[in-house]
Structures are given as structure tokens and as C-alpha cells.
Scaffold this active site. Structure first.
Site, PDB file in Angstrom:
ATOM      1  N   HIS A 165       4.401  -0.324  -2.946  1.00 25.97           N
ATOM      2  CA  HIS A 165       4.807   0.005  -1.571  1.00 25.97           C
ATOM      3  C   HIS A 165       6.267   0.443  -1.497  1.00 25.97           C
ATOM      4  O   HIS A 165       6.721   0.929  -0.448  1.00 25.97           O
ATOM      5  CB  HIS A 165       4.578  -1.209  -0.667  1.00 25.97           C
ATOM      6  CG  HIS A 165       4.253  -0.861   0.751  1.00 25.97           C
ATOM      7  ND1 HIS A 165       4.289   0.435   1.229  1.00 25.97           N
ATOM      8  CD2 HIS A 165       3.889  -1.627   1.813  1.00 25.97           C
ATOM      9  CE1 HIS A 165       3.959   0.439   2.510  1.00 25.97           C
ATOM     10  NE2 HIS A 165       3.720  -0.807   2.891  1.00 25.97           N
ATOM     11  N   ASP A 203       3.843   4.846   0.830  1.00 26.96           N
ATOM     12  CA  ASP A 203       3.614   4.290   2.160  1.00 26.96           C
ATOM     13  C   ASP A 203       2.126   4.107   2.401  1.00 26.96           C
ATOM     14  O   ASP A 203       1.279   4.675   1.694  1.00 26.96           O
ATOM     15  CB  ASP A 203       4.196   5.217   3.229  1.00 26.96           C
ATOM     16  CG  ASP A 203       5.715   5.287   3.149  1.00 26.96           C
ATOM     17  OD1 ASP A 203       6.332   4.284   2.733  1.00 26.96           O
ATOM     18  OD2 ASP A 203       6.274   6.349   3.491  1.00 26.96           O
TER      19      ASP A 203
END
Length: 504
Positions: free
Chosen positions: A475, A479
Site C-alpha cells: 500500500h 493505492d
């Protein structure tokens, strides 16, 4: 004849090093494998051995210079004039062994990029056995693969220098083969006497200059530091570890005292007698360490979707016989998933990227890792430039590398450089799981079992072969939108394979 001394491979993603110390100066005699200099990278210290015997010529890279991989460090002039002294010392054991033929050293083979040591797991021969050229002598176990060591020449196994369980360095000596049928007896008898003098008890080995400097700065002596270098040689990083342990010990001792005696839950005597304790293999230790490092480093998150496999299964059933007849390999599901992932990675390139410090490195190619279970643990052979390959080439590569993985024949190069990984837990019956990233990659796709489930299609409930898909991603650079988009593109391509042909 002049031999060039160049910077060796420093490890994956390491491109340069600093020359820390030269152990030789121009004009000095050098023997094969004698240490010439020491390089320091941001991760490890690398020793550079002489590749030939002779006289030290010009030193091109001075101490403190920064050098890249394969850069010229120095030259060695091979000839009769300078090498006698080292060769005479190296040959001393031969006359003592009773002679009768040339002796050939059995050396540790190349272990692969960034791999500097291995453990001797099994000797297939014992001292005194006759061996044929290329016959397997022993097996080494590295962090990633098992390596078989063949006999470099025919003769008799005269001496085993590295016993089972010993850790050996790259280019270290494992054994000696004596030429001729009658040469084994004397070396075998002399081996016990020769071993102590060869090893020198581990304390006659010269510590690395950088380690000496570090010990002087920290006030430690060499007997307080456990060396990890060749023959127990103390390296700079060993001193750092010992210093850290020494400074932490006083503070942690009071708190650690109550918990130290109980590293694991108490076990009754009856249960203990029925337990079996087995040392983890180096491969299993590395798998455990890398998986935990991955969890500790990446901001790992998993997103899920499901795919209707009806179209892929129909296409496969329609063409599988013709495909096998033409290409000589079965048409499986993995090629469809590989092609679908390559297609999706073009649209969402951050899933095919990695973090390097404060930079994001985007890969304009796809080296697809295909996770494979083996009797010794999980390995991930890499299919290079999978995005440039057709279905047949992908299936052939998967079949060939899968067979080599199960036989323990994969080389280090075949398991490095992957940019994205596919893991198929469905072959074991897994219905749902969250795969762990294979660092430094930023994405891994988990496939699962195909199961008939009721689905609503055009307002009607019908049974469809469904598979859950799981994408674990980092992450920090991927995204949620990119991760979901990637999975949707994979799903679309599998539910309508014609999209792959149309590049949609």
C-alpha cells in the site's frame, strides 16, 4: 600473461562498493584464491580472491575509491618468477601424504548472486572411495536451493575438509581427490594430523583490517567476537553485532532473567519423550525470515474478487488436444492467468514496481514468478519477459521450471529478478487465502480452487465454476484504486479471453 581482477557480483540491487582494504601491494606474490582486497557495500563486506597465481601488478582502484560491478580493481601478472612461494606452501601437504599422483581440490561451486555461503548437507562418498569424473560427491544447501558438487576429476577421495553440517564459503575447499588407484591410503591416514594444522584452531586466521579497526574503537578483543568470515575470520559486521550485544546485555539482563529459562511453553516429560526436534533447513529458515521481513517492511493489504471460469474452461476444452499436438505441452490455466496479469500490469504499472529507498522503480517488462511447492519448501522460479511470450512458450516454461523445482535443480539465477508473482493454492484445495508479498515486489496474485457455486446470470440462478482471486499489494506505492482496477482487469480478461487478443 596478465589476469584482470574485477569487482564481483555484489548482490541483487547493489551496484557499487567502496574499496576498504588492500591486503597485497604491487610486486607481492599471490596464490590462487588468496584474498587480495576487501570491498564494503551498504549491506555487506565482500572479499575479492585472486583468480590466478602470479605477481600483483597495478592496483587500479585505491582504498576509499567507489567502484561499480565488474570494474577493474587490479592486475595479476602470471609467470614463473613470482608464484613459487605461494605454490610451495600450498603444496606442502602433498609430499606428506605419500604422493602417487596429482591431487585435485574439490571447491565450492558458484552459489549464485548474493549467496556467499552454504551448508554441507550430505556426503555421498567417504575417504578412500574411488570416484569417477562428474560423479556426485556431496550436496550443499544454501538459503534458496540445493547444489550438487560433482567430482572435477577421477581418482580417490583422499580427504574431506568440510564435514556434514559445516558452513562453507563460496570458493571454499571441500575435499581433495588423489589421482591414481593407490593414492587414497596415505592421505586418509594423514588427514587427522593435517586438519589441525590447516585450521590453526580458527585463531591463526587474520581478521579483516576493518574489523581490527572497529575492535580497537569499541574496546573488544578478537576472542570476544564470533567471526562469520572464511575460516572464522572476524568481519566488520561481526564486531558491530558483538558491540551491540555487549551494550544491550547489562540493560536487558534484569528484565530478561525471568523469561530466559522458558523460551517455549512447558512440556510434560511424557509429551517430551514423544516429540521430535529437527533443525530447520537453510531454505526453511530463509523462507521464514523473508516472509516475516515482508510483513514488517511492506504496508501489505489484500483485496479480493471472483472470476467466472466458464469461458476459459470452454476455450481450453475446445483446443487442448490440438494445442498438445502442435506444441507438445498441455494447455493449462496458468498461461491464461499469466497473460491476464501481464495485460493488467500494463494498465496498473505500480503493481509491477518496487521501492528503492525513496525512489519507485517502474519495470517496463514482466518477469513473472510462479510459486511452486517442493518437498523442501516453497520456491519461486521466474519466467523472464513473460509479457513477450505466447501461451505455448509460457506453458513450456512453467512445465520445465516446475519439474526442475521439484527435483531441486533450479539455479539461483532462475529464482531472481521477478517483478510480480502468481501463487496457485487451488491445486491444494485452498478456497480463500491472503498471499504474502515476495519482496521487493509490490504485488502477488493468489489463485484458488474452482468450485461450482450458484450465480445469478440474466436474472436466473445457475451453477458456474467460480474462483476467488486475492491480490496482496504494498500500500506504500499501490493505492486501493490501482489494486481493485488490476483485479477487475484480470477478471475481465479471464471471463472474456478475446479481450487479450484485442488488447482491451
Amino acid at each position: 600473461m596478465t589476469t584482470e581482477v574485477r569487482v564481483p557480483t555484489l548482490g541483487e540491487s547493489v551496484t557499487e562498493a567502496t574499496v576498504a582494504t588492500w591486503f597485497k601491494k604491487p610486486g607481492d606474490a599471490v596464490a590462487v584464491d588468496e584474498m587480495l582486497c576487501e570491498l564494503e557495500t551498504d549491506k555487506v563486506t565482500v572479499e575479492v580472491p585472486a583468480t590466478a597465481a602470479g605477481v600483483m601488478g597495478e592496483i587500479v582502484a585505491k582504498e576509499g575509491d567507489t567502484v561499480g560491478v565488474d570494474a577493474l580493481l587490479a592486475t595479476i601478472t602470471e609467470g614463473e618468477g613470482a608464484a613459487p612461494a605461494p605454490k610451495a606452501e600450498a603444496a606442502d601437504p602433498a609430499p606428506a601424504s605419500g604422493g602417487g599422483g596429482e591431487s585435485v581440490d574439490v571447491m565450492v561451486p558458484t552459489l549464485g548472486e548474493s549467496v556467499t555461503e552454504a551448508t554441507v548437507s550430505t556426503w555421498f562418498k567417504k575417504v578412500g572411495d574411488s570416484v569417477a569424473q562428474d560423479e556426485m560427491l556431496c550436496e550443499l544447501e544454501t538459503d534458496k536451493v540445493s547444489v550438487e558438487v560433482p567430482a572435477p576429476a577421477a581418482g580417490t577421495l583422499g580427504e574431506i575438509l568440510a564435514k556434514e553440517g559445516d558452513t562453507v564459503q563460496a570458493d571454499g575447499k571441500l575435499a581433495v581427490i588423489s589421482g591414481g588407484s593407490g593414492a587414497a591410503a596415505a592421505p586418509a591416514a594423514d588427514a587427522p594430523a593435517a586438519a589441525p594444522s590447516a585450521s590453526g584452531g580458527g585463531k591463526d586466521v587474520e581478521d579483516a583490517p576493518s574489523a581490527k579497526k572497529a575492535m580497537a574503537e569499541t574496546g573488544l578483543s578478537s576472542d570476544q567476537v564470533e567471526g562469520s568470515g572464511r575460516d572464522g575470520r572476524v568481519m566488520k559486521e561481526d564486531v558491530a553485532k558483538a558491540a551491540a550485544a555487549a551494550s544491550a546485555a547489562p540493560a536487558s539482563a534484569p528484565a530478561a532473567a525471568p523469561t530466559a529459562p522458558a523460551p517455549r511453553a512447558p512440556v510434560s516429560a511424557d509429551d517430551a519423550s514423544r516429540e521430535e526436534r529437527v533443525k530447520m533447513t537453510r531454505l526453511r529458515q530463509t523462507i521464514a525470515r523473508r516472509l516475516k521481513d515482508s510483513q514488517n517492511t511492506a504496508a501489505m493489504l489484500t483485496t479480493y474478487n471472483e472470476v467466472d471460469m466458464t469461458a476459459v474452461m470452454a476455450l481450453r476444452n475446445e483446443y487442448k488436444e490440438e494445442f498438445l499436438k502442435k506444441h507438445g505441452v498441455k494447455l493449462g490455466f496458468m498461461s491464461f492467468f499469466t497473460k491476464a496479469c501481464c495485460h493488467a500490469l500494463k494498465e496498473v504499472p505500480e503493481v509491477n514496481a518496487e521501492i528503492d529507498g525513496t525512489d519507485i522503480v517502474y519495470k517496463n517488462f514482466v518477469h513473472m514468478g510462479i510459486a511452486a511447492g517442493t518437498p523442501t519448501g516453497l520456491v519461486v522460479p521466474v519466467i523472464r519477459d513473460a509479457d513477450q511470450m505466447g501461451f505455448a512458450a509460457i506453458e513450456k516454461a512453467i512445465a520445465e521450471k516446475g519439474a526442475r523445482a521439484r527435483d531441486g535443480k533450479l539455479s539461483m539465477a532462475e529464482m531472481q529478478g521477478g517483478t510480480f508473482t502468481i501463487s496457485n493454492g487451488g491445486v491444494y484445495g485452498s478456497l480463500m487465502s491472503s498471499p504474502i508479498l515476495n519482496p521487493p515486489q509490490s504485488g502477488i496474485l493468489g489463485m484458488h480452487k474452482i468450485q461450482q457455486r450458484p450465480m445469478v446470470v440474466n436474472g436466473e440462478i445457475v451453477a458456474r465454476p467460480m474462483m476467488y482471486l486475492a491480490l496482496s499489494y504494498d500500500h506504500r506505492i499501490v493505492d486501493g484504486k490501482g489494486a481493485v482496477t488490476f483485479l477487475v482487469r484480470v477478471k475481465d480478461a479471464l471471463e472474456d479471453p478475446r479481450r487479450l487478443l484485442m488488447d482491451l
